[in-house]
Design a protein around this motif. Structure first.
Motif, PDB file in Angstrom:
ATOM      1  N   PHE A   1      41.567  10.591  15.101  1.00 39.23           N
ATOM      2  CA  PHE A   1      41.829  11.900  14.509  1.00 39.23           C
ATOM      3  C   PHE A   1      43.142  11.932  13.737  1.00 39.23           C
ATOM      4  O   PHE A   1      43.348  12.797  12.888  1.00 39.23           O
ATOM      5  CB  PHE A   1      41.820  12.988  15.590  1.00 39.23           C
ATOM      6  CG  PHE A   1      40.443  13.238  16.143  1.00 39.23           C
ATOM      7  CD1 PHE A   1      39.345  13.277  15.299  1.00 39.23           C
ATOM      8  CD2 PHE A   1      40.238  13.420  17.496  1.00 39.23           C
ATOM      9  CE1 PHE A   1      38.070  13.486  15.802  1.00 39.23           C
ATOM     10  CE2 PHE A   1      38.968  13.633  18.008  1.00 39.23           C
ATOM     11  CZ  PHE A   1      37.869  13.668  17.156  1.00 39.23           C
TER      12      PHE A   1
ATOM     13  N   VAL B   1      42.356  11.635  10.122  1.00 33.85           N
ATOM     14  CA  VAL B   1      41.504  12.660   9.528  1.00 33.85           C
ATOM     15  C   VAL B   1      42.407  13.805   9.121  1.00 33.85           C
ATOM     16  O   VAL B   1      43.318  14.174   9.858  1.00 33.85           O
ATOM     17  CB  VAL B   1      40.465  13.135  10.559  1.00 33.85           C
ATOM     18  CG1 VAL B   1      39.596  14.215   9.974  1.00 33.85           C
ATOM     19  CG2 VAL B   1      39.638  11.975  11.048  1.00 33.85           C
TER      20      VAL B   1
ATOM     21  N   ALA C   1      39.945  17.600  11.402  1.00 37.35           N
ATOM     22  CA  ALA C   1      40.003  16.878  12.671  1.00 37.35           C
ATOM     23  C   ALA C   1      39.484  17.709  13.828  1.00 37.35           C
ATOM     24  O   ALA C   1      38.943  17.186  14.785  1.00 37.35           O
ATOM     25  CB  ALA C   1      41.435  16.436  12.954  1.00 37.35           C
TER      26      ALA C   1
ATOM     27  N   THR D   1      33.762  14.312  14.946  1.00 36.33           N
ATOM     28  CA  THR D   1      33.564  14.189  16.390  1.00 36.33           C
ATOM     29  C   THR D   1      33.073  12.779  16.708  1.00 36.33           C
ATOM     30  O   THR D   1      32.707  12.032  15.804  1.00 36.33           O
ATOM     31  CB  THR D   1      32.514  15.186  16.899  1.00 36.33           C
ATOM     32  OG1 THR D   1      31.361  15.058  16.066  1.00 36.33           O
ATOM     33  CG2 THR D   1      33.030  16.598  16.875  1.00 36.33           C
TER      34      THR D   1
ATOM     35  N   ALA E   1      33.039   7.675  15.515  1.00 34.19           N
ATOM     36  CA  ALA E   1      33.488   8.955  14.969  1.00 34.19           C
ATOM     37  C   ALA E   1      32.648   9.278  13.749  1.00 34.19           C
ATOM     38  O   ALA E   1      32.311   8.402  12.959  1.00 34.19           O
ATOM     39  CB  ALA E   1      34.955   8.867  14.588  1.00 34.19           C
TER      40      ALA E   1
ATOM     41  N   GLN F   1      35.789  15.599  24.597  1.00 29.52           N
ATOM     42  CA  GLN F   1      36.234  15.877  23.237  1.00 29.52           C
ATOM     43  C   GLN F   1      35.119  16.379  22.334  1.00 29.52           C
ATOM     44  O   GLN F   1      35.330  16.585  21.154  1.00 29.52           O
ATOM     45  CB  GLN F   1      36.922  14.631  22.647  1.00 29.52           C
ATOM     46  CG  GLN F   1      36.093  13.376  22.561  1.00 29.52           C
ATOM     47  CD  GLN F   1      35.160  13.376  21.394  1.00 29.52           C
ATOM     48  OE1 GLN F   1      35.552  13.666  20.285  1.00 29.52           O
ATOM     49  NE2 GLN F   1      33.893  13.090  21.661  1.00 29.52           N
TER      50      GLN F   1
END
Lengths: 378, 326
Positions: free
Chosen positions: A252, A255, A260, A265, A278, B324
């Motif tokens: 992240f 990004v 982000a 994800t 990702a 997450q």
């Protein structure tokens, strides 16, 4: 919960019909055939991209067996996107890039605007800082205020201690074997050798002045076709400078802050049974692509009409210069002669072959420091 | 004359490799710790220009293994060449620690030496060794690569310095090599100019005697796909290639072309390097019969001889992934 959601997505993907009709100009979506055509063009024009089969049990029957997804490996990422907060002041730093490999179109007008030119990364970018993500907002709250709010609340914590995800290398003690190799081997290049005179710096020893430390990460980038959203979808697997796979929080960092927290994800990669990667969620791809294509199409239509009217390609001026290279050669070199508009039929605007080239430019705005856009990197 | 320093291979393990290992361990290997074949690949060294500082940054000299490394068919990805290796997985961390690494290493280097002296083949020159311990419950993988390379005694020396290939060959000559390498990449090959023209002719290294039979020594060039991008350091594969040449085709010096142009945009300068190497004084005695000493264990992140660990929990553990997820 996440597992159920993924199951739901899998079923939804299975049930959704394959797009048959070409509509990429109307709503930015493409058919699998167009995906293959655009992928072929991309792989032809930029050989860093190649087609992959993927896991046979996960093969999609609407795509050719040996062209399931596109991949490019080892894409360099020199800096963290968290260090690139773009402000109005930076707009002055924009400059035009020319495309060396495409300049066969005959003039120097093949240019593209490069932002962030000549900027030094801010000191936010430090080795230990992984953007620590507090809270992930709901997907539907996508108003601009919310983005600003999120960015405001995002705090970047220093210190390795706050990460807790860095693998503990000390867990394997007593494994160091001194006696394994007798002495230093004189013919092994020391990794920390002095910077050679010819100006090429080794990735492991890059250290720019003023604490602007480069951490050269590399990414494996995959492009799949998403049947539900009928757009390409991009997947990233990252490695740090020691070639250790990156954690989600570290990915992240690469990004841009606007994305982000919502669109990027970690998901199951569709062409593997177990791999996670990702991914940029494709729900907005179609509308963004539509806008980009519309704008470009306008330019290219004018261009083609003008060219048709003039009977020859005349050097034009102004803004459309930048876009011309995309459309001039409607087929790759070597396939046909450059297709000069010869009749009204040829005034067709942008061809779908360029879809992925444009798509990569759009993706490059989401992951600004990963050089996915090989059209400028090489 | 300065000693030639080679950029060592760095291992790059794609996460897909660990997934493949997990499946293999559970479904096929189970408790077996037999050595099994594995293959990896490497491609030409790349450097990238930093847009901010303008400096060229050399990317690593990587040998990568991926999800298909255990599969029977040994097909390297586009623009890469394949290297075969020996893979050994241990059931416990104790066994992994206690493994007789010296013996394993000697075995692999023996195999390379045998392929040189008996088979006279270049196919095994980049053979490697990989030992692992997979902690499947914690998604942690301990691993250690070795890339055996024979240490030449006396060491190879470079006459002058490594220079750009364009300084030695014409652009049309290099372009012809480039298109041949793009069509089907070779790890090691021989180059000679076609008589009376500026066209190169390529051949496998195994055909050294016939291919170079009537060629002037100053027109004989030995080339290899160079995974290194450092201008003054050729990549690791050259080490065993030079051993091969010293054992089978001794010569006072070798003209070496380090091929690095896999993704050259049209019109850009060539990145390949060229140099003339020779072995220091005292060559000859017992050159081809004794197996030379070999080196090549990969260093870990701390720069010491030790195993590395890949912690894939954040990317594989379902509970961590759920945390997450949006």
């Amino acid at each position: 919960m996440h597992a159920i959601q993924q199951q739901y997505w899998a079923v939804r993907d299975y049930l959704s019909p394959v797009l048959k009709e070409s509509k990429f100009k109307e709503h930015g979506r493409i058919t699998p055939e167009e995906f293959v055509a655009a992928g072929d063009f991309l792989a032809y024009k930029f050989p860093v991209w190649s087609w992959e089969k993927g896991d046979a049990s996960k093969a999609r029957d609407y795509l050719p067996a040996d062209k399931q997804y596109l991949v490019t490996r080892g894409v360099p990422c020199l800096r963290r996107a968290t260090a690139l907060a773009y402000t109005d002041a930076d707009e002055d730093a924009e400059r035009l890039l020319s495309f060396g490999d495409l300049s066969a179109t005959g003039n120097e007008a093949d240019e593209w605007v490069e932002t962030h030119a000549g900027r030094a990364a801010s000191t936010l970018d430090s080795a230990a800082n992984a953007g620590n993500i507090d809270e992930i907002p709901d997907v539907d709250e996508s108003s601009a205020d919310d983005v600003a709010d999120q960015v405001g609340r995002m705090h970047i914590q220093g210190g390795v201690g706050s990460l807790g995800e860095i693998p503990d290398m000390d867990e394997i003690p007593d494994m160091e074997e001194e006696g394994l190799e007798a002495g230093d081997d004189e013919a092994t290049a020391a990794p920390k050798a002095a910077a050679p005179s010819s100006g090429v710096i080794e990735a492991s020893e890059v250290e720019v002045a003023k604490g602007n430390l480069l951490q050269v990460r590399t990414y494996d980038v995959m492009i799949t076709y998403d049947k539900y959203y009928q757009t390409p979808r991009i997947w990233l697997i990252g490695y740090d400078e020691n070639r250790t796979p990156l954690m989600p929080a570290q990915i992240f960092q690469d990004v841009s802050a606007d994305h982000a927290f919502k669109t990027v994800t970690i998901e199951a990669f569709p062409h593997s049974t177990s791999l996670q990667a990702a991914s940029v969620h494709p729900c907005k791809h179609a509308s963004v692509m539509k806008k980009v294509i519309e704008r470009m199409n306008q330019g290219v239509l004018e261009e083609q009409r003008k060219a048709f009217g003039a009977g020859a390609v005349s050097p034009s001026t102004g803004k459309d210069k930048q876009k011309k290279w995309l459309f001039r050669r409607t087929s790759g070199p070597g396939k046909d002669a450059p297709a000069l508009p010869a009749g009204e039929d040829d005034v067709e605007g942008m061809r779908v072959d360029f879809y992925l080239v444009v798509f990569l430019k759009f993706i490059a705005s989401i992951v600004p420091t990963i050089e996915v856009d090989s059209t400028t990197a090489f | 004359m300065p000693i030639v320093q080679f950029t060592p291979f760095s291992s790059l393990v794609q996460p897909a490799f660990w997934h493949a290992l997990t499946d293999l361990k559970i479904d096929v290997l189970r408790l077996s710790d037999e050595a099994i074949p594995v293959h990896g690949s490497y491609s030409a060294g790349r450097s990238v220009k930093d847009r901010e500082s303008g400096a060229e940054i050399a990317l690593g000299c990587n040998l990568s293994v991926g999800g298909e490394s255990f599969s029977k068919e040994d097909k390297a990805p586009a623009h890469s060449v394949s290297a075969t290796g020996v893979f050994k997985n241990y059931n416990t961390i104790e066994e992994f620690k206690a493994a007789d690494k010296t013996a394993l290493f000697a075995q692999v280097s023996d195999e390379i030496w045998k392929s040189i002296t008996v088979d006279r083949s270049t196919a095994q020159l980049s053979r490697f060794l990989l030992i692992t311990f997979a902690d499947l419950k914690k998604y942690k993988y301990y691993y250690w690569f070795a890339f055996p390379a024979f240490a030449a005694k006396p060491a190879w020396e470079i006459q002058g310095d490594w220079k750009g290939a364009s300084d030695e060959f014409s652009d049309t000559f290099l372009s012809a090599i480039e298109s041949a390498q793009l069509a089907s990449p070779r790890a090691f090959f021989l180059v000679r100019p076609k008589a009376g023209s500026d066209e190169p002719e390529l051949a496998p290294v195994e055909e050294y005697d016939t291919f170079f039979a009537n060629v002037n020594p100053v027109e004989r060039t030995i080339a290899f796909l160079d995974p290194s991008a450092a201008p003054g350091n050729p990549g690791w594969p050259l080490r065993n290639l030079l051993t091969y040449l010293a054992a089978l085709h001794p010569a006072t010096s070798h003209r070496v072309l380090c091929w690095r142009d896999a993704e050259r945009p049209a019109g850009a300068p060539f990145k390949s390097r060229f140099g003339v190497v020779s072995q220091g004084a005292g060559t000859g005695e017992a050159a081809s019969t004794e197996k030379p000493a070999a080196v090549g264990w990969e260093k870990n992140v701390q720069g010491k001889l030790g195993p590395r660990v890949a912690d894939l929990a954040p990317m594989m553990d379902p509970t961590r992934l759920a945390d997450q997820a949006v």
